[in-house]
Scaffold this motif. Structure first.
Motif, mmCIF file in Angstrom:
data_model
loop_
_atom_site.group_PDB
_atom_site.id
_atom_site.type_symbol
_atom_site.label_atom_id
_atom_site.label_comp_id
_atom_site.label_asym_id
_atom_site.label_seq_id
_atom_site.Cartn_x
_atom_site.Cartn_y
_atom_site.Cartn_z
ATOM 1 N N GLU A 67 -18.706 69.748 -29.008
ATOM 2 C CA GLU A 67 -17.983 71.321 -28.302
ATOM 3 C C GLU A 67 -18.223 71.439 -26.834
ATOM 4 N N LEU A 68 -17.124 71.981 -25.927
ATOM 5 C CA LEU A 68 -17.394 72.100 -24.602
ATOM 6 C C LEU A 68 -18.466 72.609 -24.056
ATOM 7 N N THR A 69 -18.708 73.881 -24.682
ATOM 8 C CA THR A 69 -20.252 74.555 -24.392
ATOM 9 C C THR A 69 -21.216 73.623 -24.465
ATOM 10 N N ILE A 70 -21.178 73.043 -25.482
ATOM 11 C CA ILE A 70 -22.584 72.085 -25.571
ATOM 12 C C ILE A 70 -22.400 70.945 -24.545
ATOM 13 N N GLN A 71 -21.345 70.369 -24.248
ATOM 14 C CA GLN A 71 -21.382 69.384 -23.214
ATOM 15 C C GLN A 71 -21.651 70.013 -21.688
ATOM 16 N N GLN A 72 -21.285 71.096 -21.692
ATOM 17 C CA GLN A 72 -21.749 71.763 -20.383
ATOM 18 C C GLN A 72 -23.255 72.166 -20.176
ATOM 19 N N GLU A 73 -23.778 72.345 -21.358
ATOM 20 C CA GLU A 73 -25.294 72.681 -21.553
ATOM 21 C C GLU A 73 -25.968 71.399 -21.150
ATOM 22 N N ILE A 74 -25.489 70.409 -21.579
ATOM 23 C CA ILE A 74 -26.134 69.048 -21.494
ATOM 24 C C ILE A 74 -26.140 68.606 -20.311
ATOM 25 N N TYR A 75 -25.140 68.674 -19.619
ATOM 26 C CA TYR A 75 -24.623 68.293 -18.188
ATOM 27 C C TYR A 75 -25.638 69.139 -17.233
ATOM 28 N N ASP A 76 -25.612 70.563 -17.237
ATOM 29 C CA ASP A 76 -26.284 71.332 -16.651
ATOM 30 C C ASP A 76 -27.924 71.239 -16.774
ATOM 31 N N GLY A 77 -28.468 70.937 -18.028
ATOM 32 C CA GLY A 77 -29.892 70.663 -18.352
ATOM 33 C C GLY A 77 -30.296 69.367 -17.398
ATOM 34 N N ARG A 100 -24.223 59.401 -14.692
ATOM 35 C CA ARG A 100 -24.514 58.137 -15.241
ATOM 36 C C ARG A 100 -24.835 58.404 -16.663
ATOM 37 N N PHE A 101 -25.375 59.401 -17.192
ATOM 38 C CA PHE A 101 -25.877 59.667 -18.288
ATOM 39 C C PHE A 101 -25.078 60.805 -19.313
ATOM 40 N N VAL A 102 -24.542 61.786 -18.493
ATOM 41 C CA VAL A 102 -23.818 62.971 -18.965
ATOM 42 C C VAL A 102 -22.412 63.067 -18.191
ATOM 43 N N SER A 103 -21.570 63.118 -19.049
ATOM 44 C CA SER A 103 -20.053 63.186 -18.333
ATOM 45 C C SER A 103 -19.810 64.693 -17.993
ATOM 46 N N PRO A 104 -19.380 64.785 -16.691
ATOM 47 C CA PRO A 104 -18.789 66.141 -16.333
ATOM 48 C C PRO A 104 -17.922 66.614 -17.362
ATOM 49 N N VAL A 105 -17.879 68.047 -17.600
ATOM 50 C CA VAL A 105 -16.996 68.429 -18.875
ATOM 51 C C VAL A 105 -15.618 68.052 -18.601
ATOM 52 N N GLU A 106 -14.730 68.113 -17.363
ATOM 53 C CA GLU A 106 -13.464 67.795 -17.193
ATOM 54 C C GLU A 106 -13.075 66.506 -17.841
ATOM 55 N N HIS A 196 -2.420 56.561 -18.539
ATOM 56 C CA HIS A 196 -2.920 57.673 -18.856
ATOM 57 C C HIS A 196 -3.867 57.701 -20.021
ATOM 58 N N ALA A 197 -4.842 58.560 -20.209
ATOM 59 C CA ALA A 197 -5.507 58.836 -21.518
ATOM 60 C C ALA A 197 -4.458 59.619 -22.557
ATOM 61 N N ILE A 198 -4.775 59.398 -23.822
ATOM 62 C CA ILE A 198 -4.052 59.902 -24.632
ATOM 63 C C ILE A 198 -4.588 61.191 -25.465
ATOM 64 N N TYR A 199 -5.830 61.485 -25.384
ATOM 65 C CA TYR A 199 -6.569 62.516 -25.908
ATOM 66 C C TYR A 199 -7.231 63.430 -24.582
ATOM 67 N N GLY A 200 -6.963 64.629 -24.564
ATOM 68 C CA GLY A 200 -7.718 65.850 -23.850
ATOM 69 C C GLY A 200 -8.559 66.477 -24.424
ATOM 70 N N PRO A 201 -9.460 67.421 -23.760
ATOM 71 C CA PRO A 201 -10.335 68.076 -24.387
ATOM 72 C C PRO A 201 -9.723 68.952 -25.830
ATOM 73 N N VAL A 202 -10.618 69.246 -26.793
ATOM 74 C CA VAL A 202 -10.339 69.745 -27.757
ATOM 75 C C VAL A 202 -10.719 71.195 -27.834
#
Length: 213
Positions: A67-77, A100-106, A196-202
């Motif tokens: 989930e987007l919110t979980i990705q953001q939480e992991i990155y921020d932490g 290096r370890f957690v991708s920015p959400v975008e 280009h990538a073929i998948y964007g955020p769900v």
């Protein structure tokens, strides 16, 4: 230093959403923890990679769509940990270190259903691949990097086997994390010289539609 997800060579790659459905890996016979959703073409490639492994060895997927919110939480932490470890570090510098370890959400592959975190298992349990999944560069002294030298010969052999079958099936590795492999995301597009990538955020509403196809 490998090309990171924060690099403009990755971030400037467009993502043109294909609308491809999400599928549960369990339904495809791939071993996974709980219900792991990924894009259909990625699931197909994992089935192929699994079939390439020697008898008694299987892929085991710990995570797919996130989930987007979980990705953001992991990155921020993780970013907060790095700021604490590196007093005075600039915003730009910590952004690069974090990626290096957690991708920015975008640009995150997991939020597009385009990536999996996985390992190898046999009849006696997980194989030794040098570090646990999700070991940070700080925790592992860099041993989480796929090509790290500070791992055992057994772990190096197992990583090579993992790479052999996944590359043959069309996946690409994020080189700072031996366990992270993707298809159809921006990093895949960069590695495979795609326009280009073929998948964007769900998004949540999109998840329902894609899973219902």
């Amino acid at each position: 230093m490998p090309v990171l997800l924060s690099d403009e060579r990755i971030t400037r790659i467009p993502a043109i959403e294909s609308g491809e459905p999400l599928v549960d890996l369990y339904s495809r016979g791939v071993r996974a923890r709980d219900r792991v959703l990924v894009r259909e073409a990625l699931a197909d490639r994992l089935v192929i990679a699994d079939s390439f492994l020697p008898t008694g060895v299987r892929l085991y997927v710990g995570e797919g769509l996130r989930e987007l919110t979980i990705q953001q939480e992991i990155y921020d932490g993780y970013r907060a940990e790095l700021v604490e470890l590196n007093p005075g570090i600039s915003d730009a510098e910590v952004h690069v270190l974090a990626s290096r370890f957690v991708s920015p959400v975008e640009v995150a592959p997991h939020v597009a259903g385009a990536a999996v975190d996985l390992t190898l298992v046999g009849e006696h349990g997980p194989f030794d691949l040098g570090t646990p999944i999700d070991a940070t560069p700080e925790q592992s002294n860099g041993a989480c990097f796929f090509d790290a030298a500070n791992i055992s010969r057994e772990a190096r052999t197992n990583r090579a086997l993992l790479a052999d079958v996944l590359i043959a099936a069309g996946l690409v590795n994020y080189p700072t994390e031996w366990w992270h492999w993707s298809f159809g995301d921006r990093y895949w597009a960069f590695a495979e010289h795609q326009a280009h990538a073929i998948y964007g955020p769900v998004e949540e509403n999109m998840r329902t539609v894609l899973c219902s196809k």
